[in-house]
Scaffold this active site. Structure first.
Site: not given
Ligand code: P1T
Length: 379
Positions: A46, A98, A170, A195
């Site tokens: 961890r 998001y 972000d 992503k």
């Molecule tokens: O899904 P996760 O890895 O927890 O990330 C969240 C997140 C944070 N910031 C942005 C700009 C994002 O697009 C996302 C996640 N977005 C999607 C799953 C989507 O389809 O837009």
């Protein structure tokens, strides 16, 4: 080292045991100690893991930061940033973001006494009106998800510095290939590494990158104390993804431009949201702070017709209807019912997330196949 070289070598060294060129997947929760505290730098996974550490070094390198931290998801990374705060503190955030980030802010952290102001930041000078002595973080998505608004990072950083507020960006949609917020004055960069960083839709992961040691130490403390880390297998996959980030992004941008221009010229399409158009309200800022304009595009059909939008996403064949973005394969989504369903309708419609909005994550397939797919789906 320049960017393309950094994606492959940044922060990496060959494994000391056998010289493995890729870091081995250290699938272990713990490490032998010869005497209490007598270990080789790793005690418990961890806290640290060699595969995750190699990835964290790569994160720091590609974002021109000093310290990188990897988490079990993008939201876990944002959660760690918000844990820097105390009850009474305030956050100013982009109003288009998001849906999951909005939900984390309004359904979790609001209950702990944190106040959130969601505002349009397309004109950075707006931000100053909302800064109070309790403001601790300015949270920026740029380009925003899903409306592709562009926020001026440099101008926002100047405001943040003047008021001693932390600026967090972000950078999920842009990736460090297109823009490097720390170089523009941001204090912290966050990614949903799920992503473009991972790039192959095969993992869920988050990243934070900072320059300042004191901030890094606070975040490492939270990462270990809260424990939302990613495992070694996913760390390995993300590291492999980073090595091709630059070549993938180049193709995402080329295909993104072709798709955006095709949609723009289509008689059945009302509006296309993509920062590469000269008509985009912040095109000049995008041009100044980004190397290219990426592969994310949103659009609405003529007459703002919900049924028409649903028909298009159902008809698409090369584009898969799915949540997420940034993988090699093209995806399409319906934000109002999918990624942004957790934002109340009247809130999301204020920023343009209407029921007829479609979002595309343009992949790296052949351009012609993508255009032909849109042609048959839109009609
Ligand atoms: O899904 P996760 O890895 O927890 O990330 C969240 C997140 C944070 N910031 C942005 C700009 C994002 O697009 C996302 C996640 N977005 C999607 C799953 C989507 O389809 O837009």
């Amino acid at each position: 080292m320049k960017f393309n070289t950094k994606t492959i070598h940044g922060g990496q060294k060959h494994d000391p045991a056998y010289g493995a060129v890729m870091p081995p997947i250290y699938q272990t929760s713990t490490y032998a100690q010869s005497t209490p505290g007598g270990h080789k730098g790793f005690e418990y996974s961890r806290t640290h893991n060699p595969t995750r550490q190699a990835l964290e070094n790569a994160f720091a390198s590609i974002e021109n930061g000093e310290y990188g931290l990897a988490f079990g998801s993008g939201l876990a990374a944002i959660d760690a940033v918000m844990k820097l705060l105390k009850p009474g503190d305030e956050v100013i955030s982009t109003n288009d973001l998001y849906g999951g980030t909005y939900r984390l802010f309004t359904s979790i952290f609001k209950n702990f006494g944190i106040k959130f102001n969601f505002i349009g930041m397309q004109n950075a000078s707006n931000i100053e009106d909302y800064i109070t002595e309790n403001t601790k973080i300015i949270w920026v998505e740029t380009p925003t998800n899903p409306m592709m608004n562009i926020i001026d990072i440099k101008a926002t950083a100047e405001i943040a510095k003047k008021h001693n507020v932390l600026l967090a960006v972000d950078n999920t949609f842009a990736t460090p290939y297109l823009q490097q917020p720390l170089d523009l004055g941001a204090d912290l960069v966050m990614h949903s590494a799920t992503k473009y960083i991972g790039g192959h839709s095969d993992l869920v992961m988050g990243a934070l990158i900072v320059k300042d040691k004191e901030l890094a130490d606070k975040l490492y403390f939270i990462q270990n104390a809260s424990g939302a880390v990613c495992g070694p297998q996913d760390s390995f996959l993300a590291l492999r993804g980073i090595k091709t980030l630059h070549v993938r992004m180049q193709r995402h941008c080329e295909n993104g431009r072709a798709v955006a221009e095709y949609l723009q010229s289509h008689p059945k399409i009302e509006k296309v949201y993509w920062p590469g158009f000269e008509s985009h309200p912040n095109h000049e800022i995008a041009k100044a702070q980004m190397k290219d304009f990426g592969g994310m595009i949103s659009f609405v059909t003529k007459g703002n017709d919900y049924n028409e939008a649903i028909k298009i996403v159902e008809n698409l064949k090369v584009f898969t209807l799915a949540e997420s973005l940034g993988g090699v394969e093209s995806l399409c989504g319906h934000p109002a019912s999918m990624t942004h369903a957790s934002i109340p309708k009247e809130e999301r419609e204020k920023t343009g997330v209407v029921d007829s909005l479609i979002r595309l994550s343009v992949g790296i397939e052949d351009e012609e196949d993508l255009i032909n797919d849109l042609k048959q789906a839109i009609g």
